[in-house]
Design a protein around this motif. Structure first.
Motif, PDB file in Angstrom:
ATOM      1  N   THR A 145      45.032  92.378 -22.794  1.00 27.02           N
ATOM      2  CA  THR A 145      46.389  92.797 -22.446  1.00 27.02           C
ATOM      3  C   THR A 145      46.959  91.897 -21.343  1.00 27.02           C
ATOM      4  N   ALA A 146      46.069  91.409 -20.473  1.00 27.45           N
ATOM      5  CA  ALA A 146      46.510  90.504 -19.416  1.00 27.45           C
ATOM      6  C   ALA A 146      47.118  89.236 -20.004  1.00 27.45           C
ATOM      7  N   THR A 147      46.491  88.712 -21.052  1.00 27.97           N
ATOM      8  CA  THR A 147      47.004  87.501 -21.688  1.00 27.97           C
ATOM      9  C   THR A 147      48.366  87.749 -22.321  1.00 27.97           C
ATOM     10  N   VAL A 148      48.521  88.894 -22.988  1.00 31.00           N
ATOM     11  CA  VAL A 148      49.819  89.234 -23.575  1.00 31.00           C
ATOM     12  C   VAL A 148      50.889  89.274 -22.489  1.00 31.00           C
ATOM     13  N   SER A 149      50.563  89.900 -21.366  1.00 30.95           N
ATOM     14  CA  SER A 149      51.523  90.002 -20.266  1.00 30.95           C
ATOM     15  C   SER A 149      51.878  88.622 -19.722  1.00 30.95           C
ATOM     16  N   HIS A 150      50.875  87.739 -19.622  1.00 30.53           N
ATOM     17  CA  HIS A 150      51.141  86.366 -19.158  1.00 30.53           C
ATOM     18  C   HIS A 150      52.121  85.657 -20.086  1.00 30.53           C
ATOM     19  N   VAL A 151      51.938  85.856 -21.388  1.00 27.77           N
ATOM     20  CA  VAL A 151      52.822  85.214 -22.365  1.00 27.77           C
ATOM     21  C   VAL A 151      54.240  85.753 -22.230  1.00 27.77           C
ATOM     22  N   ILE A 152      54.358  87.068 -22.098  1.00 24.03           N
ATOM     23  CA  ILE A 152      55.677  87.695 -22.015  1.00 24.03           C
ATOM     24  C   ILE A 152      56.396  87.290 -20.740  1.00 24.03           C
ATOM     25  N   ASN A 153      55.679  87.325 -19.619  1.00 22.15           N
ATOM     26  CA  ASN A 153      56.310  87.103 -18.314  1.00 22.15           C
ATOM     27  C   ASN A 153      56.234  85.658 -17.827  1.00 22.15           C
ATOM     28  N   GLU A 154      55.489  84.831 -18.580  1.00 16.59           N
ATOM     29  CA  GLU A 154      55.304  83.427 -18.200  1.00 16.59           C
ATOM     30  C   GLU A 154      54.781  83.301 -16.770  1.00 16.59           C
ATOM     31  N   THR A 155      53.767  84.128 -16.458  1.00 14.80           N
ATOM     32  CA  THR A 155      53.233  84.162 -15.097  1.00 14.80           C
ATOM     33  C   THR A 155      52.053  83.223 -14.895  1.00 14.80           C
ATOM     34  N   ARG A 156      51.373  82.845 -15.960  1.00 13.13           N
ATOM     35  CA  ARG A 156      50.264  81.890 -15.853  1.00 13.13           C
ATOM     36  C   ARG A 156      50.201  81.038 -17.115  1.00 13.13           C
ATOM     37  N   TYR A 157      49.459  79.946 -17.000  1.00 15.03           N
ATOM     38  CA  TYR A 157      49.322  79.056 -18.150  1.00 15.03           C
ATOM     39  C   TYR A 157      48.542  79.738 -19.274  1.00 15.03           C
ATOM     40  N   TYR A 216      37.043  94.289 -15.015  1.00 13.23           N
ATOM     41  CA  TYR A 216      38.383  94.204 -14.431  1.00 13.23           C
ATOM     42  C   TYR A 216      39.438  93.672 -15.398  1.00 13.23           C
ATOM     43  N   GLU A 217      39.002  93.073 -16.493  1.00 14.11           N
ATOM     44  CA  GLU A 217      39.931  92.301 -17.307  1.00 14.11           C
ATOM     45  C   GLU A 217      41.077  93.128 -17.878  1.00 14.11           C
ATOM     46  N   ASP A 218      40.819  94.385 -18.231  1.00 13.62           N
ATOM     47  CA  ASP A 218      41.872  95.195 -18.824  1.00 13.62           C
ATOM     48  C   ASP A 218      42.720  95.933 -17.804  1.00 13.62           C
ATOM     49  N   VAL A 219      42.224  96.077 -16.573  1.00 13.07           N
ATOM     50  CA  VAL A 219      42.973  96.854 -15.580  1.00 13.07           C
ATOM     51  C   VAL A 219      43.789  95.981 -14.637  1.00 13.07           C
ATOM     52  N   LEU A 220      43.315  94.772 -14.340  1.00 12.41           N
ATOM     53  CA  LEU A 220      44.079  93.894 -13.455  1.00 12.41           C
ATOM     54  C   LEU A 220      45.343  93.411 -14.167  1.00 12.41           C
ATOM     55  N   SER A 221      46.482  93.603 -13.530  1.00 17.16           N
ATOM     56  CA  SER A 221      47.744  93.193 -14.130  1.00 17.16           C
ATOM     57  C   SER A 221      47.891  91.682 -14.094  1.00 17.16           C
ATOM     58  N   SER A 222      48.450  91.154 -15.152  1.00 20.79           N
ATOM     59  CA  SER A 222      48.718  89.714 -15.170  1.00 20.79           C
ATOM     60  C   SER A 222      50.066  89.395 -14.533  1.00 20.79           C
ATOM     61  N   ASP A 223      50.734  90.414 -14.029  1.00 20.16           N
ATOM     62  CA  ASP A 223      52.048  90.204 -13.428  1.00 20.16           C
ATOM     63  C   ASP A 223      51.966  89.598 -12.033  1.00 20.16           C
ATOM     64  N   TYR A 224      50.784  89.566 -11.465  1.00 19.31           N
ATOM     65  CA  TYR A 224      50.633  89.002 -10.123  1.00 19.31           C
ATOM     66  C   TYR A 224      49.275  88.302 -10.010  1.00 19.31           C
ATOM     67  N   PRO A 225      49.163  87.312  -9.124  1.00 20.46           N
ATOM     68  CA  PRO A 225      47.880  86.627  -8.934  1.00 20.46           C
ATOM     69  C   PRO A 225      46.903  87.492  -8.138  1.00 20.46           C
ATOM     70  N   VAL A 226      45.614  87.228  -8.338  1.00 23.77           N
ATOM     71  CA  VAL A 226      44.547  87.980  -7.673  1.00 23.77           C
ATOM     72  C   VAL A 226      43.542  87.007  -7.082  1.00 23.77           C
ATOM     73  N   VAL A 227      43.092  87.290  -5.860  1.00 25.80           N
ATOM     74  CA  VAL A 227      42.034  86.502  -5.217  1.00 25.80           C
ATOM     75  C   VAL A 227      40.899  87.454  -4.857  1.00 25.80           C
ATOM     76  N   PHE A 228      39.685  87.132  -5.301  1.00 27.22           N
ATOM     77  CA  PHE A 228      38.498  87.925  -4.965  1.00 27.22           C
ATOM     78  C   PHE A 228      37.885  87.393  -3.666  1.00 27.22           C
ATOM     79  N   ILE A 229      37.330  88.289  -2.866  1.00 26.31           N
ATOM     80  CA  ILE A 229      36.687  87.882  -1.618  1.00 26.31           C
ATOM     81  C   ILE A 229      35.317  88.531  -1.472  1.00 26.31           C
ATOM     82  N   ASP A 230      34.464  87.886  -0.703  1.00 25.56           N
ATOM     83  CA  ASP A 230      33.156  88.406  -0.262  1.00 25.56           C
ATOM     84  C   ASP A 230      32.135  88.504  -1.372  1.00 25.56           C
ATOM     85  N   ARG A 231      32.484  89.130  -2.487  1.00 21.89           N
ATOM     86  CA  ARG A 231      31.536  89.351  -3.585  1.00 21.89           C
ATOM     87  C   ARG A 231      32.036  88.681  -4.854  1.00 21.89           C
TER      88      ARG A 231
END
Length: 337
Positions: free
Chosen positions: A19-31, A139-154
């Motif tokens: 679903t994240a990929t679909v959102s990226h395509v729709i919103n043009e938020t990532r390559y 995380y792949e289905d719950v993280l929104s593709s509408d915004y970038p995410v940075v993981f820390i520590d782990r």
């Protein structure tokens, strides 16, 4: 299927993507590759799916807000570690005109997922997260593709996105090496729950130091328990009394307090009878008798690096490959070894 009954999940299923990929395509938020874009557009056409234009319009506006999710336990003074990270994040955000929203997962995956879903509905511009899950697929289905995410520590298994991490393995290795060079061989390793990458990495460093110095690893000298004062106390007692440990390496702050509490209560001389090194550096460690040697993490810098990377993704969402930055620890030598 009518357009009122189709959803982004239906499109993802039909196109065999997330679903994240679909959102990226729709919103043009990532390559997204042309081949994948074509598959998504074809699925949307077949399902007569129409994106929510109002939601897209809202997404195009910046909220100037960043989310942060950290796993702090009520019993664990690692709260200071994550608060230092948050301080590093907020210092830069304030200078850039952004606001920070902090959420605590309490080391529970369900709570973490609930927080992510709330952030998905809040129109944040980006998210920084210290994850609780072991595998990135969770995380792949719950993280929104509408915004970038940075993981820390782990770093979860299978993770290949943006992240800021610390070389915990090397930090642990240097601590054990220092103890070995002081003549210790019965060095105990006290840790919170394994399965978290930071704990696992510290254990790997412990084992590597033994192997590099041609010393046998005694599994009885490895003590695992919950990250609490009492567990640190109980494990130190067991390892010193039953296993005759002459040195303790404690892989987190709150268990260090418990281990030191046991040694002080029993009037065990540090370092003459038992040496000890803790992980993380806090003011109280400098005023113990004797002052405590520690592996220091660059917590404030983790926050700075994470937010700078996130802001870069917010401002230039399609530019550059994912970055994973590994920061170094520092062995702070004091009189406890």
């Amino acid at each position: 299927m009518s357009k009122t009954s189709s959803s982004i999940k239906d499109v993802a299923k039909r196109a065999s993507v997330s679903t994240a990929t679909v959102s990226h395509v729709i919103n043009e938020t990532r390559y997204v590759s042309e081949e994948t874009k074509n598959k998504v557009h074809q699925a949307m056409k077949e399902l007569n799916y129409q994106p929510n234009q109002m939601a897209q319009g809202l997404r195009s506006r910046k909220s100037k807000t960043v989310g942060l999710i950290v796993p702090m336990l009520y019993t664990d003074t690692s709260n200071f570690f994550f608060m230092s990270i948050a301080n590093g994040i907020e210092t830069i955000l304030q200078d850039r005109g952004y606001h920070l929203i902090l959420s605590n997962s309490h080391e529970e995956l369900k709570k973490e997922m609930d927080h992510i879903k709330v952030f998905n509905s809040k129109l944040i511009d980006g998210l920084i997260i210290a994850p609780t899950a072991e595998d990135f697929s969770q995380y792949e289905d719950v993280l929104s593709s509408d915004y970038p995410v940075v993981f820390i520590d782990r770093k979860p298994k299978g993770f290949d996105k943006d992240g800021i991490f610390v070389d915990s393995e090397k930090g642990s290795y240097e601590a054990i090496k220092a103890l070995i060079e002081k003549g210790h061989e019965r060095i105990a390793f006290l840790t919170g729950s394994l399965g978290i990458t930071t704990s696992d990495d510290r254990l790997m460093g412990y084992k590597k130091a033994f192997k590099d110095h041609h010393l046998a690893i005694n599994p009885n000298l490895i003590g695992e328990g919950e990250a609490s004062f009492q567990a640190g106390y109980d494990l130190a007692k067991k390892l010193v009394v039953e296993e005759k440990a002459t040195a303790l390496f404690v892989a987190n702050n709150v268990m260090t307090m418990g281990a030191l509490g046991y040694l002080n209560e029993q009037k065990i001389k540090v370092p003459d009878e038992v040496a000890i090194i803790g992980f993380d550096d806090y003011d109280w460690m400098k005023i113990t008798t004797p002052p405590l040697a520690v592996v220091k993490q660059p917590s404030f810098e983790i926050g700075e690096k994470a937010v700078n990377l996130l802001l870069k993704r917010i401002e230039e969402p399609h530019k550059g490959e994912p970055e994973q930055i590994i920061l170094s620890t520092e062995l702070v030598m004091r009189e406890s070894i």
